[in-house]
Design a protein around this motif. Structure first.
Motif, PDB file in Angstrom:
ATOM      1  N   MET A   1      38.887 -24.667 -17.898  1.00 38.95           N
ATOM      2  CA  MET A   1      39.400 -25.484 -18.999  1.00 38.95           C
ATOM      3  C   MET A   1      38.371 -26.558 -19.358  1.00 38.95           C
ATOM      4  N   SER A   2      37.994 -26.635 -20.634  1.00 40.55           N
ATOM      5  CA  SER A   2      37.022 -27.617 -21.094  1.00 40.55           C
ATOM      6  C   SER A   2      37.618 -29.014 -21.068  1.00 40.55           C
ATOM      7  N   GLU A   3      36.734 -30.002 -20.886  1.00 44.93           N
ATOM      8  CA  GLU A   3      37.192 -31.386 -20.897  1.00 44.93           C
ATOM      9  C   GLU A   3      36.810 -32.034 -22.227  1.00 44.93           C
TER      10      GLU A   3
ATOM     11  N   PHE B   1      42.404 -29.942 -29.691  1.00 43.72           N
ATOM     12  CA  PHE B   1      42.969 -31.283 -29.843  1.00 43.72           C
ATOM     13  C   PHE B   1      44.492 -31.271 -29.667  1.00 43.72           C
ATOM     14  N   TYR B   2      45.109 -30.141 -30.010  1.00 43.91           N
ATOM     15  CA  TYR B   2      46.569 -30.045 -29.984  1.00 43.91           C
ATOM     16  C   TYR B   2      47.111 -29.426 -28.697  1.00 43.91           C
ATOM     17  N   SER B   3      46.285 -28.650 -27.980  1.00 43.98           N
ATOM     18  CA  SER B   3      46.824 -27.886 -26.855  1.00 43.98           C
ATOM     19  C   SER B   3      46.116 -28.143 -25.526  1.00 43.98           C
ATOM     20  N   SER B   4      45.197 -29.098 -25.487  1.00 44.02           N
ATOM     21  CA  SER B   4      44.472 -29.370 -24.244  1.00 44.02           C
ATOM     22  C   SER B   4      44.858 -30.715 -23.648  1.00 44.02           C
TER      23      SER B   4
ATOM     24  N   ASP C   1      46.231 -26.001 -15.087  1.00 41.70           N
ATOM     25  CA  ASP C   1      46.333 -24.587 -15.478  1.00 41.70           C
ATOM     26  C   ASP C   1      46.580 -24.398 -16.976  1.00 41.70           C
ATOM     27  N   LEU C   2      46.691 -25.497 -17.729  1.00 39.75           N
ATOM     28  CA  LEU C   2      47.025 -25.382 -19.151  1.00 39.75           C
ATOM     29  C   LEU C   2      45.874 -24.723 -19.919  1.00 39.75           C
TER      30      LEU C   2
ATOM     31  N   LEU D   1      49.620 -13.510 -19.119  1.00 36.92           N
ATOM     32  CA  LEU D   1      49.461 -14.952 -18.966  1.00 36.92           C
ATOM     33  C   LEU D   1      48.409 -15.294 -17.921  1.00 36.92           C
ATOM     34  N   PRO D   2      47.703 -16.406 -18.103  1.00 33.12           N
ATOM     35  CA  PRO D   2      46.774 -16.871 -17.066  1.00 33.12           C
ATOM     36  C   PRO D   2      47.529 -17.243 -15.795  1.00 33.12           C
ATOM     37  N   LYS D   3      46.832 -17.298 -14.691  1.00 31.12           N
ATOM     38  CA  LYS D   3      47.432 -17.648 -13.403  1.00 31.12           C
ATOM     39  C   LYS D   3      48.064 -19.043 -13.471  1.00 31.12           C
ATOM     40  N   GLY D   4      49.287 -19.148 -12.953  1.00 33.46           N
ATOM     41  CA  GLY D   4      49.967 -20.431 -12.891  1.00 33.46           C
ATOM     42  C   GLY D   4      50.717 -20.805 -14.149  1.00 33.46           C
ATOM     43  N   VAL D   5      50.723 -19.912 -15.148  1.00 31.25           N
ATOM     44  CA  VAL D   5      51.360 -20.216 -16.435  1.00 31.25           C
ATOM     45  C   VAL D   5      52.622 -19.371 -16.611  1.00 31.25           C
TER      46      VAL D   5
END
Length: 205
Positions: free
Chosen positions: A1-3, A58-61, A141-142, A166-170
């Motif tokens: 996941m990018s920061e 911007f909306y989902s991270s 995990d988002l 789905l990705p792991k943990g989601v």
């Protein structure tokens, strides 16, 4: 996941008049709430946020909100825009706890549609019934988005919510509510058959 880091400064003066003055000064009034800390009024640079909000992340991270040098992990929860001007009026950010699951809307990215059997067929209409889904997971995990591979999509196929990889943990909370919530995400309809059926209906009338 990018920061992604968003810079902000705290503000002591609140109210409609103060917010109006901020907007005239090319700043956006905003609020940060949630967690164990009290809600905090902040302001952000309009130009930088205007550029950032054009990106899906911007909306989902999870965003790193840098307030006067102190960084907090937050999610954008609300954005108020001017009805016709290119102006962001107000933003709401919610603090997130690294150890507590959260719910957030995540966009869907559809892959390989054009190269699928349904995509190559001239008489098939492919509709995307959903463009985003609400997920539940820990902040780490988002995902910024979830990919839906349509490479094998054929005429007459329906892809349901439960078929999304789905990705792991989601998780998808909607699926825990019952089978009737396992809604269609993508539908490949035989277009020509629909058109003929409509024509026959009109002729009968």
């Amino acid at each position: 996941m990018s920061e992604h880091t968003i810079k902000a400064t705290s503000r002591a003066v609140e109210g409609k008049g103060a917010s109006r003055r901020l907007r005239h000064a090319a700043s956006i009034p905003a609020i940060v709430y949630g967690g164990k800390s009290a809600p905090q009024a902040i302001q952000l640079d309009h130009e930088k946020i205007w550029l950032a909000q054009q990106n899906e992340w911007f909306y989902s991270s999870i965003l790193n909100l840098d307030i006067d040098g102190k960084v907090e992990s937050v999610l954008l929860r609300d954005m108020q825009r001017h009805p016709f001007k290119q102006i962001i009026m107000h933003l709401d950010f919610q603090r997130v706890d690294a150890n507590q699951a959260l719910k957030a809307a995540v966009p869907l990215h559809f892959l390989n549609q054009d190269s699928s059997p349904a995509g190559k067929a001239a008489d098939v209409v492919i509709t995307h019934e959903l463009n985003e889904v609400t997920v539940s997971c820990l902040p780490k995990d988002l995902p910024e988005f979830i990919e839906v591979d349509l490479g094998a999509l054929k005429s007459g196929d329906v892809i349901h919510l439960s078929q999304i990889k789905l990705p792991k943990g989601v998780e998808l909370p909607e699926l825990k509510l019952g089978k009737e919530h396992d809604v269609a995400v993508v539908i490949a309809k035989p277009g020509r058959v629909e058109a003929e059926g409509a024509a026959e209906g009109e002729a009968a009338e």
